[in-house]
Structure formats: structure tokens, C-alpha cells
Design a protein around this motif. Structure first.
Motif, PDB file in Angstrom:
ATOM      1  N   GLN A 120      -8.074   3.965  -0.305  1.00  0.00           N
ATOM      2  CA  GLN A 120      -8.653   3.709   1.016  1.00  0.00           C
ATOM      3  C   GLN A 120      -9.119   4.998   1.677  1.00  0.00           C
ATOM      4  OE1 GLN A 120      -5.945   2.142   3.926  1.00  0.00           O
ATOM      5  NE2 GLN A 120      -7.557   1.635   5.381  1.00  0.00           N
TER       6      GLN A 120
ATOM      7  N   ARG B 293       0.859  -1.189   0.000  1.00  0.00           N
ATOM      8  CA  ARG B 293       0.000   0.000   0.000  1.00  0.00           C
ATOM      9  C   ARG B 293       0.891   1.234   0.000  1.00  0.00           C
ATOM     10  NH1 ARG B 293      -2.585  -0.710   5.456  1.00  0.00           N
ATOM     11  NH2 ARG B 293      -3.865   1.090   4.951  1.00  0.00           N
TER      12      ARG B 293
ATOM     13  N   GLU C 294      -7.125  -2.559   6.080  1.00  0.00           N
ATOM     14  CA  GLU C 294      -7.224  -1.949   4.761  1.00  0.00           C
ATOM     15  C   GLU C 294      -8.631  -1.422   4.523  1.00  0.00           C
ATOM     16  OE1 GLU C 294      -5.672  -4.006   1.441  1.00  0.00           O
ATOM     17  OE2 GLU C 294      -4.034  -4.901   2.534  1.00  0.00           O
TER      18      GLU C 294
ATOM     19  N   HIS D  17      -5.458   1.155  -1.119  1.00  0.00           N
ATOM     20  CA  HIS D  17      -5.592  -0.240  -0.730  1.00  0.00           C
ATOM     21  C   HIS D  17      -4.403  -1.007  -1.315  1.00  0.00           C
ATOM     22  CE1 HIS D  17      -9.460  -0.326   1.303  1.00  0.00           C
ATOM     23  NE2 HIS D  17      -9.970   0.455   0.369  1.00  0.00           N
TER      24      HIS D  17
END
Length: 438
Positions: free
Chosen positions: A386, A357, A438, A404
């Protein structure tokens, strides 16, 4: 005479040669002397120091070596017929490799702390040990006094390790900890680390991740029963980490650490070293100053953490002596410990295929459509977002995006696209994010 007859004629004394008498070697010599009675009781026979190889006889040392034991002829020392066990704490590739191979060929078992050599050419050493039917132990090569290699090799031998995540370099952890606690920049924190003796005058091996990458290779090899070299480990150091990066991590409840990450990804092994943001709730986030810690995840045992001093003469010597006792016991019993385990022979996954990420900070024009354009750049590479937040307005407008998990190559391509966009003045920070939901 057979080895048993030779040993009987010596009265079961185990004779030890030490290569190197620097910070670690001098402490090994000291402990061999100060703890001789206890070592004899633990091993089952006296342990006698018969020689210490050094580069200069007149160099100042932290320990007084018994008269007649110092020598500059390391090759001659490992070739002696009366040496049962050789401790190598010289470091580097040569002459350490040639000396270890000569010792094994001459019938001695070996204990080493040489992470660089093991990470570059470990298979050659393991094959030589197997051919000679001798032990090669190396607990001190990773994380100093912390017992991590033996648990991976022995305690978890009946389990399936899936991930090893660790802080394995004390210098970089000290620097990042100071940046987090005081708001200092990298250069300022490095200077303090050098003044206190935590960093070398030339800190390249530490701050650019070479030291941690060698340790990651050893950890991955053991954990996943596959040969992994330092060249297989993706590496980034901390010299580009800024005070702004650390402050941004703090704003999102995270801390920046240089992590060695080894993962089992299907039929592949992924191994990487780089700075990353981890939540302050993660056990590794509380590792302060120059300490090390390794977090292990396995299918049956679950999550385990090993913590302690990861460097220094005495802590590293403690790990060396632990190996010495084990190898000496094996020698007396006429047995050998576990050798190299590379049966799985898994390939190393390229970094571009490894899922991770990103935390990306972007200076942007503060006008309509900017957020949508940035989101489209992520979508173009199948990377989902995210969280996103805007900081400041006008000329100071900045977007902070956390993605993410996605393949690293897709994330990198997204950042490249962002840098080419007219609405983006600058991508000011890019850092990977590990741990957390996440």
C-alpha cells in the motif's frame, strides 16, 4: 412441595449465596446490603444474602460481612436447600467449576464473572444449566461494567453481527496509552501501571494477552452462535512493543492498541488478540488509560460502540448485580433467560488464513536496487504494497512498508524472506494494521 409451594412458604424471598469476598465479591456484598430496598422493588421480592464463602475467615476485607454469614465451606453453602441463586466471583478453573456445577445440580441459578472458566469449559456449564432448567448469566466476565454481552445475546438477536473489535484489557491499554503520550518504553510504562494498581505484581495474564483471549472467545461465541474457546484464539501480547513501534505509528497517524478481534469470515469464525496500529480517527483510538471499549459491526444496525470502565471491584459488581436482578425476576416468574446459542456451529479459521495487513520496518543497505528487491519479496508471496517510505540514509537507512490485506501466513512468509536477504540488516518492527482505508 413444588418450588412454587416452597417459595410461598418463604414469602417469596430470594436467597443468595456469594462465593468469594475479594475485590469484586466484597462490592457485591456491599451493594446487596446498601441497595436492598431498591433491589427488592426491582426484583419484586426481597433479596436476602444467606452466606459468603471465603478461604480465610480472618482475612482483611473491604466490607463488613454480617455476623454468621462467612464460611469456609463453599461446597456446603451451594448445597443448601434454601439457596436460590449463587454468585461466583472466585475466579480460576477449580474449585469454581465444581461449585457452579453443584449449585446448578442443586437447583440454584448462577451468576458468574469467571471469564477463564467460561472460555475454557463454557459448554459444560451451559449444558448443566439447561439440564437443571436454571439460568447461567455472566455479563461481568467481559469488560467489567460495560453492557456488551446482553446486547449481543438479546438486543442484536434479530441482526447478523459480522465483526467485534475491542479493547478489553485495561492494564495493557494503560501501558500503551502511556507509551504513546509520554514516549516511555514498555518496562517503564508497566512499572507505572503496577505502582498505580492497574497491573498485578505478575502481569503475565494481561500483558501476554491471555486475559483478552478469554474475553475474545466469549465474545466470538455469542456474536457468531458458535463454540469458541480460549485455545481457538490466536494470541500475542504487548511485551515486545517498543517505543519505536509507537513512534512509527504516530508518524503514520495511528496509535497502538491491544485488540480482541472477532470476525465472521464466510462459514468460519476468526478470533485473535494482538497489538495493532489503528488510525487516530478510529473511535477505539481515543480510549485512554485503563478504560475498555468494544466496537460492534452488524448488517442492519451498522456500527455500535460500548465504552466504560472494564475492571475494578465496584464496576464489575455493578454488572453482577444487573445479572442478579434479571435472574431473580426469572426465578420469581418461573421462567429462564436465553441459554447458550451455538446453533451455527462454525469452525474457527486458522490465523494463517485470516486476512490482515502488516506494518514492517526494515534496516537496509542504502544502494540502488534495494527498494525493488524488497518489493519483489512481497510480490513473491502475492502481497501487494500500500505505502512505502524511506527514512534516513547510509547506515541509518530504513524502509517502512505497509501492505494491503493478505493472508497472515503470506505476510509472515514475506517477513521471513526479508530477514534472509543480504540487503536487509534487520527487520526492526512487524505489527499488524487494522482499520482505515486500504
Amino acid at each position: 412441595m413444588s418450588e412454587g409451594e416452597v417459595r410461598a412458604s418463604r414469602g417469596d424471598v430470594l436467597r443468595v449465596a456469594v462465593l468469594g469476598c475479594g475485590a469484586v465479591g466484597s462490592q457485591v456484598v456491599r451493594l446487596l446490603s446498601e441497595q436492598s430496598d431498591d433491589l427488592a422493588a426491582r426484583v419484586g421480592a426481597p433479596v436476602e444474602l444467606v452466606g459468603v464463602a471465603v478461604r480465610r475467615l480472618d482475612a482483611p476485607r473491604d466490607v463488613e460481612v454480617p455476623e454468621g454469614l462467612l464460611t469456609t465451606d463453599a461446597s456446603g453453602l451451594v448445597a443448601r436447600d434454601d439457596v436460590d441463586l449463587v454468585v461466583e466471583v472466585i475466579g480460576g478453573i477449580e474449585p469454581a467449576r465444581s461449585l457452579i456445577l453443584a449449585a446448578l445440580d442443586n437447583g440454584a441459578s448462577v451468576v458468574t464473572a469467571n471469564k477463564a472458566l467460561l472460555a475454557e469449559d463454557g459448554p459444560t456449564l451451559f449444558e448443566a444449566a439447561a439440564k437443571a432448567e436454571r439460568d447461567l448469566y455472566y455479563e461481568a466476565a467481559v469488560a467489567g461494567a460495560i453492557p456488551i454481552l446482553r446486547p449481543l445475546r438479546e438486543s442484536l438477536a434479530g441482526d447478523k453481527v459480522t465483526r467485534v473489535l475491542g479493547i478489553v484489557n485495561g492494564t495493557t491499554n494503560f501501558i500503551l496509552d502511556k507509551m504513546d503520550s509520554s514516549g516511555a518504553g514498555f518496562s517503564e510504562a508497566l512499572e507505572e501501571a503496577q505502582e498505580l494498581g492497574y497491573a498485578e505484581a505478575d502481569p503475565t495474564a494481561d500483558v501476554e494477552g491471555f486475559d483478552a483471549a478469554a474475553k475474545a472467545a466469549i465474545l466470538a461465541s455469542l456474536a457468531f452462535h458458535s463454540r469458541v474457546t480460549a485455545a481457538d484464539v490466536y494470541r500475542e501480547g504487548i511485551s515486545e512493543v517498543t517505543a519505536a513501534d509507537v513512534a512509527s505509528a504516530r508518524d503514520m497517524g495511528a496509535v497502538v492498541k491491544l485488540l480482541a478481534i472477532c470476525e465472521l469470515r464466510g462459514d468460519h469464525v476468526a478470533a485473535r488478540v494482538h497489538p495493532a496500529m489503528i488510525p487516530r480517527t478510529h473511535p477505539l483510538a481515543s480510549v485512554r488509560e485503563a478504560y475498555n471499549a468494544v466496537f460492534v459491526e452488524s448488517e442492519a444496525a451498522g456500527q455500535l460502540m460500548f465504552y466504560g470502565p472494564g475492571a475494578g471491584g465496584a464496576p464489575t459488581a455493578s454488572a453482577v448485580l444487573g445479572d442478579l436482578v434479571t435472574v431473580a425476576r426469572n426465578r420469581l416468574a418461573g421462567t429462564r433467560g436465553a441459554g447458550e446459542s451455538a446453533y451455527a456451529d462454525r469452525a474457527v479459521q486458522p490465523m494463517g488464513e485470516t486476512r490482515t495487513r502488516y506494518h514492517v520496518a526494515i534496516d537496509v543497505d542504502d544502494r540502488a536496487g534495494v527498494l525493488a528487491a524488497v518489493a519483489n519479496a512481497f510480490a513473491d508471496h502475492d502481497v501487494s504494497i500500500q505505502t512505502v517510505r524511506q527514512e534516513g540514509r547510509g547506515a541509518d537507512a530504513q524502509l517502512v512498508v505497509v501492505s494491503h490485506a493478505a493472508p497472515d501466513a503470506a505476510l509472515s512468509a514475506t517477513v521471513d524472506q526479508l530477514r534472509s536477504m543480504d540487503i536487509v540488516r534487520e527487520v526492526t518492527s512487524v505489527m499488524r494494521v487494522e482499520g482505515g482505508d486500504e
